[in-house]
Scaffold this motif. Structure first.
Motif, short mmCIF file in Angstrom:
data_model
loop_
_atom_site.label_atom_id
_atom_site.label_comp_id
_atom_site.label_asym_id
_atom_site.label_seq_id
_atom_site.Cartn_x
_atom_site.Cartn_y
_atom_site.Cartn_z
N PHE A 30 0.70 -0.72 -0.26
CA PHE A 30 -0.43 0.00 -0.22
C PHE A 30 0.85 1.15 -0.08
O PHE A 30 1.63 1.25 1.31
CB PHE A 30 -0.71 0.25 1.51
N TYR A 32 0.56 4.48 1.31
CA TYR A 32 0.00 5.74 1.78
C TYR A 32 0.72 7.16 1.76
O TYR A 32 0.08 7.75 2.43
CB TYR A 32 -0.38 4.73 2.84
N LEU A 60 -3.37 4.01 -1.56
CA LEU A 60 -4.45 5.16 -0.94
C LEU A 60 -3.88 6.44 -0.09
O LEU A 60 -3.70 6.20 0.83
CB LEU A 60 -3.60 4.27 0.61
N ILE A 63 -4.69 9.05 2.51
CA ILE A 63 -4.20 8.41 3.90
C ILE A 63 -3.03 9.45 4.35
O ILE A 63 -3.05 11.19 5.44
CB ILE A 63 -3.76 7.75 4.18
N ARG A 96 -4.46 2.54 10.20
CA ARG A 96 -3.43 2.14 9.46
C ARG A 96 -3.87 0.84 9.30
O ARG A 96 -4.32 0.26 8.07
CB ARG A 96 -2.28 2.57 9.20
#
Length: 213
Positions: A30, A32, A60, A63, A96
């Protein structure tokens, strides 16, 4: 078992990748917005290519845009010290693991996989609420109830130390030079932030890492 691994490219999840390579059908990283995302992702790509494991990088970005944490590019300076220090709480990215597990559950069901694996460990419990056994157990129950194929959440390292993980990785031949940990995200590990301190302790005696300090 056909599993999806939530794979950062760090020491712990790389050991998990190698230990369970025969069961991992898909590794997911991910992106983020953390300061060290880019270097971790490069390690993740390299290790998955080396083992022939399908790998996805899922963005992502929200975030990094909206959440508050010094771990994020949008946050403040990364503090030095160990995870036992109060100031390390500034590196927590709120919920998270919950967000990543939720996305992973949808991916696992979409790809016809029956398990999600993650490499949280006992050393994370002090400051990261979404790494603790009670959180993992609760989320595992939710994922199983919320997927048609009853996807499992498996956390093999949840109650062992990072040193235990490193020793396991050494035993199975993990090349730790192909992992990245430093929260500051520079080319060379700083050697002073919480995760660098923990990495040094875990790899003592067989550490291939060059540290600034």
């Amino acid at each position: 078992m056909k599993a999806l691994l939530i794979y950062s490219g760090g020491l712990d999840s790389t050991t998990l990748l190698y230990e369970y390579m025969d069961s991992i059908a898909l590794a997911v990283t991910f992106d983020y917005g953390s300061k060290h995302n880019a270097r971790e992702i490069a390690c993740a790509v390299r290790n998955c290519k080396r083992l022939g494991i399908k790998h996805l990088v899922i963005p992502l970005g929200f975030i990094g845009q909206y959440f508050k944490s010094d771990l994020l590019i949008s946050g403040g300076e990364i503090p030095d010290g160990s995870y036992a220090d109060e100031n390390m709480k500034s590196t927590v990215v709120p919920f998270r693991n919950g967000i990543m597990l939720a996305v992973a559950a949808g991916l696992a069901e979409s790809f016809g996989l029956d398990a999600i694996m993650l490499a949280n460990h006992g050393g994370d419990h002090a400051i990261y609420p979404d790494c603790r056994p009670e959180f993992i157990d609760a989320f595992a129950a939710a994922v199983k109830a919320g997927t048609y194929n009853g996807v499992q959440v498996i956390s093999p390292y949840c109650n062992i130390t990072k040193r235990d993980i490193a020793l396991r990785g050494k035993e199975i031949g993990v090349d730790f030079s192909l992992t990245y940990s430093c929260y500051k995200g520079e080319k060379m590990h700083c050697g002073k932030c919480g995760t660098c301190v923990e990495r040094k302790e875990a790899l003592e005696g067989f550490d291939p890492t060059d540290y600034l300090a």
